[in-house]
Design a protein around this motif. Sequence first.
Motif, PDB file in Angstrom:
ATOM      1  N   GLY A  67     -43.759  16.056 -19.556  1.00 25.34           N
ATOM      2  CA  GLY A  67     -44.194  14.941 -19.903  1.00 25.34           C
ATOM      3  C   GLY A  67     -43.825  13.688 -19.209  1.00 25.34           C
ATOM      4  N   CYS A  68     -42.990  13.969 -18.166  1.00 26.81           N
ATOM      5  CA  CYS A  68     -42.215  12.568 -17.317  1.00 26.81           C
ATOM      6  C   CYS A  68     -43.197  12.370 -16.268  1.00 26.81           C
ATOM      7  CB  CYS A  68     -40.665  13.286 -16.981  1.00 26.81           C
ATOM      8  SG  CYS A  68     -40.020  11.939 -16.076  1.00 26.81           S
ATOM      9  N   GLU A  69     -43.413  10.800 -15.986  1.00 28.07           N
ATOM     10  CA  GLU A  69     -44.076  10.501 -14.915  1.00 28.07           C
ATOM     11  C   GLU A  69     -43.194  10.101 -14.026  1.00 28.07           C
ATOM     12  OE1 GLU A  69     -47.568   7.339 -14.128  1.00 28.07           O
ATOM     13  OE2 GLU A  69     -46.634   7.368 -15.813  1.00 28.07           O
ATOM     14  N   ILE A  70     -43.404  10.475 -12.692  1.00 25.77           N
ATOM     15  CA  ILE A  70     -42.588  10.337 -11.400  1.00 25.77           C
ATOM     16  C   ILE A  70     -43.362   9.070 -10.568  1.00 25.77           C
ATOM     17  CG2 ILE A  70     -41.521  10.938  -9.629  1.00 25.77           C
ATOM     18  CD1 ILE A  70     -41.467  13.670 -11.135  1.00 25.77           C
ATOM     19  N   ILE A  71     -42.780   7.998 -10.459  1.00 23.77           N
ATOM     20  CA  ILE A  71     -43.436   7.063  -9.460  1.00 23.77           C
ATOM     21  C   ILE A  71     -42.355   6.714  -8.403  1.00 23.77           C
ATOM     22  CG2 ILE A  71     -44.454   4.516  -9.191  1.00 23.77           C
ATOM     23  CD1 ILE A  71     -45.027   4.997 -12.506  1.00 23.77           C
ATOM     24  N   ALA A  72     -42.970   6.820  -7.172  1.00 23.35           N
ATOM     25  CA  ALA A  72     -42.150   7.016  -5.949  1.00 23.35           C
ATOM     26  C   ALA A  72     -42.743   6.471  -4.687  1.00 23.35           C
ATOM     27  CB  ALA A  72     -41.719   8.559  -5.585  1.00 23.35           C
ATOM     28  N   LEU A  73     -41.981   5.593  -3.978  1.00 23.04           N
ATOM     29  CA  LEU A  73     -42.355   5.263  -2.702  1.00 23.04           C
ATOM     30  C   LEU A  73     -41.910   6.266  -1.572  1.00 23.04           C
ATOM     31  CD1 LEU A  73     -41.143   1.509  -2.703  1.00 23.04           C
ATOM     32  CD2 LEU A  73     -43.514   2.464  -3.356  1.00 23.04           C
TER      33      LEU A  73
ATOM     34  N   TRP B 235     -45.509   1.588   7.048  1.00 20.30           N
ATOM     35  CA  TRP B 235     -46.603   1.848   6.202  1.00 20.30           C
ATOM     36  C   TRP B 235     -45.990   2.785   5.045  1.00 20.30           C
ATOM     37  CZ3 TRP B 235     -51.557   0.054   5.936  1.00 20.30           C
ATOM     38  CH2 TRP B 235     -51.802  -1.101   6.549  1.00 20.30           C
ATOM     39  N   VAL B 236     -46.245   2.164   3.734  1.00 23.71           N
ATOM     40  CA  VAL B 236     -45.720   2.819   2.492  1.00 23.71           C
ATOM     41  C   VAL B 236     -46.945   3.444   1.642  1.00 23.71           C
ATOM     42  CG1 VAL B 236     -44.438   2.271   0.478  1.00 23.71           C
ATOM     43  CG2 VAL B 236     -43.698   1.283   2.765  1.00 23.71           C
ATOM     44  N   SER B 237     -46.603   4.397   1.060  1.00 23.94           N
ATOM     45  CA  SER B 237     -47.250   4.947  -0.040  1.00 23.94           C
ATOM     46  C   SER B 237     -46.773   5.162  -1.173  1.00 23.94           C
ATOM     47  CB  SER B 237     -47.701   6.574   0.407  1.00 23.94           C
ATOM     48  OG  SER B 237     -48.621   6.404   1.455  1.00 23.94           O
ATOM     49  N   CYS B 238     -47.397   5.096  -2.214  1.00 21.30           N
ATOM     50  CA  CYS B 238     -46.760   5.136  -3.669  1.00 21.30           C
ATOM     51  C   CYS B 238     -47.315   6.423  -4.419  1.00 21.30           C
ATOM     52  CB  CYS B 238     -47.104   3.814  -4.300  1.00 21.30           C
ATOM     53  SG  CYS B 238     -46.111   4.200  -6.140  1.00 21.30           S
ATOM     54  N   LEU B 239     -46.506   7.471  -4.499  1.00 23.15           N
ATOM     55  CA  LEU B 239     -46.968   8.575  -5.202  1.00 23.15           C
ATOM     56  C   LEU B 239     -46.594   8.430  -6.854  1.00 23.15           C
ATOM     57  CD1 LEU B 239     -45.210  11.025  -2.808  1.00 23.15           C
ATOM     58  CD2 LEU B 239     -47.416   9.881  -2.567  1.00 23.15           C
ATOM     59  N   HIS B 240     -47.860   8.954  -7.411  1.00 15.31           N
ATOM     60  CA  HIS B 240     -47.976   9.043  -9.030  1.00 15.31           C
ATOM     61  C   HIS B 240     -47.501  10.456  -9.156  1.00 15.31           C
ATOM     62  CE1 HIS B 240     -48.287   4.708  -9.756  1.00 15.31           C
ATOM     63  NE2 HIS B 240     -48.793   5.072  -8.385  1.00 15.31           N
ATOM     64  N   LEU B 241     -47.059  11.067 -10.110  1.00 20.71           N
ATOM     65  CA  LEU B 241     -46.863  12.470 -10.432  1.00 20.71           C
ATOM     66  C   LEU B 241     -46.761  12.711 -11.720  1.00 20.71           C
ATOM     67  CD1 LEU B 241     -44.455  13.858  -7.663  1.00 20.71           C
ATOM     68  CD2 LEU B 241     -46.749  14.145  -7.630  1.00 20.71           C
ATOM     69  N   TYR B 242     -47.192  13.631 -12.327  1.00 21.27           N
ATOM     70  CA  TYR B 242     -47.058  13.792 -13.787  1.00 21.27           C
ATOM     71  C   TYR B 242     -46.466  15.311 -14.156  1.00 21.27           C
ATOM     72  CZ  TYR B 242     -47.958  14.021 -18.948  1.00 21.27           C
ATOM     73  OH  TYR B 242     -47.754  14.339 -20.171  1.00 21.27           O
ATOM     74  N   LYS B 243     -45.485  15.551 -14.746  1.00 20.49           N
ATOM     75  CA  LYS B 243     -45.121  16.783 -14.980  1.00 20.49           C
ATOM     76  C   LYS B 243     -45.585  17.201 -16.261  1.00 20.49           C
ATOM     77  CE  LYS B 243     -41.173  19.829 -14.363  1.00 20.49           C
ATOM     78  NZ  LYS B 243     -39.759  20.151 -14.114  1.00 20.49           N
ATOM     79  N   PRO B 244     -46.417  18.336 -16.314  1.00 15.59           N
ATOM     80  CA  PRO B 244     -46.967  18.649 -17.652  1.00 15.59           C
ATOM     81  C   PRO B 244     -45.970  19.282 -18.701  1.00 15.59           C
ATOM     82  CG  PRO B 244     -48.002  19.814 -15.893  1.00 15.59           C
ATOM     83  CD  PRO B 244     -46.845  19.023 -15.253  1.00 15.59           C
ATOM     84  N   LYS B 245     -46.251  19.068 -19.810  1.00 21.25           N
ATOM     85  CA  LYS B 245     -45.179  19.492 -20.771  1.00 21.25           C
ATOM     86  C   LYS B 245     -45.441  21.209 -20.974  1.00 21.25           C
ATOM     87  CE  LYS B 245     -45.100  15.498 -23.937  1.00 21.25           C
ATOM     88  NZ  LYS B 245     -45.202  15.032 -25.277  1.00 21.25           N
ATOM     89  N   THR B 246     -44.603  21.914 -21.246  1.00 22.01           N
ATOM     90  CA  THR B 246     -44.701  23.276 -21.454  1.00 22.01           C
ATOM     91  C   THR B 246     -44.203  23.948 -22.446  1.00 22.01           C
ATOM     92  OG1 THR B 246     -42.520  23.332 -20.298  1.00 22.01           O
ATOM     93  CG2 THR B 246     -44.188  23.568 -18.842  1.00 22.01           C
ATOM     94  N   GLY B 247     -44.679  25.206 -22.987  1.00 21.21           N
ATOM     95  CA  GLY B 247     -44.269  25.884 -24.206  1.00 21.21           C
ATOM     96  C   GLY B 247     -44.151  24.800 -25.407  1.00 21.21           C
ATOM     97  N   GLU B 248     -43.175  24.902 -26.039  1.00 23.37           N
ATOM     98  CA  GLU B 248     -42.889  23.959 -27.468  1.00 23.37           C
ATOM     99  C   GLU B 248     -43.155  22.548 -27.365  1.00 23.37           C
ATOM    100  OE1 GLU B 248     -39.225  24.877 -29.084  1.00 23.37           O
ATOM    101  OE2 GLU B 248     -39.582  27.116 -29.144  1.00 23.37           O
ATOM    102  N   GLN B 249     -42.886  21.992 -25.862  1.00 23.71           N
ATOM    103  CA  GLN B 249     -43.073  20.754 -25.685  1.00 23.71           C
ATOM    104  C   GLN B 249     -44.774  20.118 -25.893  1.00 23.71           C
ATOM    105  OE1 GLN B 249     -42.047  20.307 -21.645  1.00 23.71           O
ATOM    106  NE2 GLN B 249     -40.100  19.269 -22.370  1.00 23.71           N
TER     107      GLN B 249
END
Length: 182
Positions: free
Chosen positions: A111-117, A163-177
């Motif tokens: 459920g965590c979102e990761i935003i990274a340059l 030149w910079v990119s911004c990555l947006h990642l979403y980690k899906p919840k698993t099992g009981e989450q």
Amino acid sequence: MFDKDFYPTPDSVIEQMLIGHDVAGKIILEPSAGSGNIVDYLQKNYAKEVLACEINSKLRRIVESKCRVIAYDFLTVRPEDISHVDMIVMNPPFSDARRHILHAYEIAPGGCEIIALCNSSDMTDGWYTTKYQEKLKELVRDYGYKEELGDCFTTAERKTDVWVSCLHLYKPKTGEQEFEDY
């Protein structure tokens, strides 16, 4: 300056990273905090709590005055250390950004979102491709997207024309989450 990877993130870049994202009330990790520009921005925008890591001892002292520092070296942080985090917002050292972003995804709770340059070249095929690059490209393809920010550090406190990119990642919840919000 403090070291070769110290490029403080300007507010204008942080705003581009977080467009459409509400940080209010969230617990957020900044794994390569530097002097705390992202920490300051998150706190001004009502993050519930900001946690940080910073490897440089002089910079870490600055960040410790702003928020709770949970580790010296982000790459030593374990999943149980951040199991309560909602987001990870980062401008990792570009010399090792791929590994930092992959580690963030690996230890992030579901459920965590990761935003990274990252350096835009980290996401393009060249004459030399590493296992980290392939894995990062897979993650972006399967769990997020990439946004080009261009040469957004040309007017920064410490300038670069990378030149910079911004990555947006979403980690899906698993099992009981998956059922915790029902």
